[in-house]
Design a protein around this motif. Structure first.
Motif, PDB file in Angstrom:
ATOM      1  N   THR A   1      28.454  37.345  30.135  1.00 31.44           N
ATOM      2  CA  THR A   1      27.827  38.079  31.235  1.00 31.44           C
ATOM      3  C   THR A   1      27.490  37.137  32.379  1.00 31.44           C
ATOM      4  O   THR A   1      27.678  37.477  33.550  1.00 31.44           O
ATOM      5  N   LEU A   2      27.018  35.946  32.054  1.00 30.46           N
ATOM      6  CA  LEU A   2      26.719  34.965  33.094  1.00 30.46           C
ATOM      7  C   LEU A   2      27.983  34.621  33.878  1.00 30.46           C
ATOM      8  O   LEU A   2      27.955  34.512  35.105  1.00 30.46           O
ATOM      9  N   LYS A   3      29.107  34.494  33.189  1.00 34.42           N
ATOM     10  CA  LYS A   3      30.382  34.233  33.870  1.00 34.42           C
ATOM     11  C   LYS A   3      30.714  35.357  34.850  1.00 34.42           C
ATOM     12  O   LYS A   3      31.170  35.110  35.965  1.00 34.42           O
ATOM     13  N   GLN A   4      30.489  36.600  34.430  1.00 32.93           N
ATOM     14  CA  GLN A   4      30.762  37.750  35.292  1.00 32.93           C
ATOM     15  C   GLN A   4      29.859  37.721  36.531  1.00 32.93           C
ATOM     16  O   GLN A   4      30.305  38.025  37.637  1.00 32.93           O
ATOM     17  N   ILE A   5      28.597  37.359  36.336  1.00 26.83           N
ATOM     18  CA  ILE A   5      27.654  37.288  37.453  1.00 26.83           C
ATOM     19  C   ILE A   5      28.062  36.177  38.415  1.00 26.83           C
ATOM     20  O   ILE A   5      28.062  36.369  39.635  1.00 26.83           O
ATOM     21  N   LEU A   6      28.418  35.022  37.872  1.00 26.16           N
ATOM     22  CA  LEU A   6      28.841  33.903  38.720  1.00 26.16           C
ATOM     23  C   LEU A   6      30.084  34.272  39.524  1.00 26.16           C
ATOM     24  O   LEU A   6      30.190  33.931  40.707  1.00 26.16           O
TER      25      LEU A   6
ATOM     26  N   ASP B   1      24.723  45.194  44.409  1.00 28.46           N
ATOM     27  CA  ASP B   1      26.048  44.661  44.742  1.00 28.46           C
ATOM     28  C   ASP B   1      26.545  43.726  43.640  1.00 28.46           C
ATOM     29  O   ASP B   1      27.688  43.823  43.195  1.00 28.46           O
ATOM     30  N   VAL B   2      25.671  42.822  43.225  1.00 30.49           N
ATOM     31  CA  VAL B   2      26.042  41.854  42.190  1.00 30.49           C
ATOM     32  C   VAL B   2      26.289  42.566  40.865  1.00 30.49           C
ATOM     33  O   VAL B   2      27.281  42.296  40.181  1.00 30.49           O
ATOM     34  N   ALA B   3      25.399  43.477  40.517  1.00 36.47           N
ATOM     35  CA  ALA B   3      25.533  44.196  39.247  1.00 36.47           C
ATOM     36  C   ALA B   3      26.849  44.964  39.182  1.00 36.47           C
ATOM     37  O   ALA B   3      27.556  44.903  38.169  1.00 36.47           O
ATOM     38  N   GLU B   4      27.185  45.663  40.248  1.00 38.54           N
ATOM     39  CA  GLU B   4      28.436  46.432  40.265  1.00 38.54           C
ATOM     40  C   GLU B   4      29.644  45.515  40.131  1.00 38.54           C
ATOM     41  O   GLU B   4      30.571  45.803  39.371  1.00 38.54           O
ATOM     42  N   LYS B   5      29.646  44.408  40.858  1.00 35.29           N
ATOM     43  CA  LYS B   5      30.771  43.469  40.791  1.00 35.29           C
ATOM     44  C   LYS B   5      30.880  42.813  39.420  1.00 35.29           C
ATOM     45  O   LYS B   5      31.974  42.479  38.973  1.00 35.29           O
ATOM     46  N   ALA B   6      29.733  42.618  38.765  1.00 33.69           N
ATOM     47  CA  ALA B   6      29.721  41.973  37.451  1.00 33.69           C
ATOM     48  C   ALA B   6      29.937  42.971  36.313  1.00 33.69           C
ATOM     49  O   ALA B   6      30.106  42.573  35.167  1.00 33.69           O
ATOM     50  N   GLY B   7      29.893  44.255  36.632  1.00 30.42           N
ATOM     51  CA  GLY B   7      30.106  45.270  35.606  1.00 30.42           C
ATOM     52  C   GLY B   7      28.921  45.468  34.677  1.00 30.42           C
ATOM     53  O   GLY B   7      29.092  45.800  33.504  1.00 30.42           O
TER      54      GLY B   7
END
Length: 67
Positions: free
Chosen positions: A49-54, A23-29
């Motif tokens: 990438t950390l920003k995308q994960i957050l 779920d997190v990976a998909e949302k973070a791209g």
């Protein structure tokens, strides 16, 4: 902050929200394998990438990057 603590904090936040790694990976791209390696402290990540994960976890950087 050490990558070990970042990975642990990301995992705690994800579990608290009831999300799976995918779920997190998909949302973070990013790939789920890459995200899993970040959580396990096997991979460093970029600030972007950390920003995308957050953003995917809907948490502030201060929740992960404590000094």
């Amino acid at each position: 902050m050490s990558p070990e603590k970042i990975g642990k904090k990301l995992k705690e936040a994800r579990k608290r929200l009831g999300l799976k790694q995918v779920d997190v990976a998909e949302k973070a791209g990013i790939s789920v394998n890459y995200y899993a390696r970040i959580e396990r402290n096997e991979e460093n990540t970029t600030v972007e990438t950390l920003k995308q994960i957050l953003k995917a976890l809907k948490i502030k950087s201060s929740e992960v990057l404590t000094f």
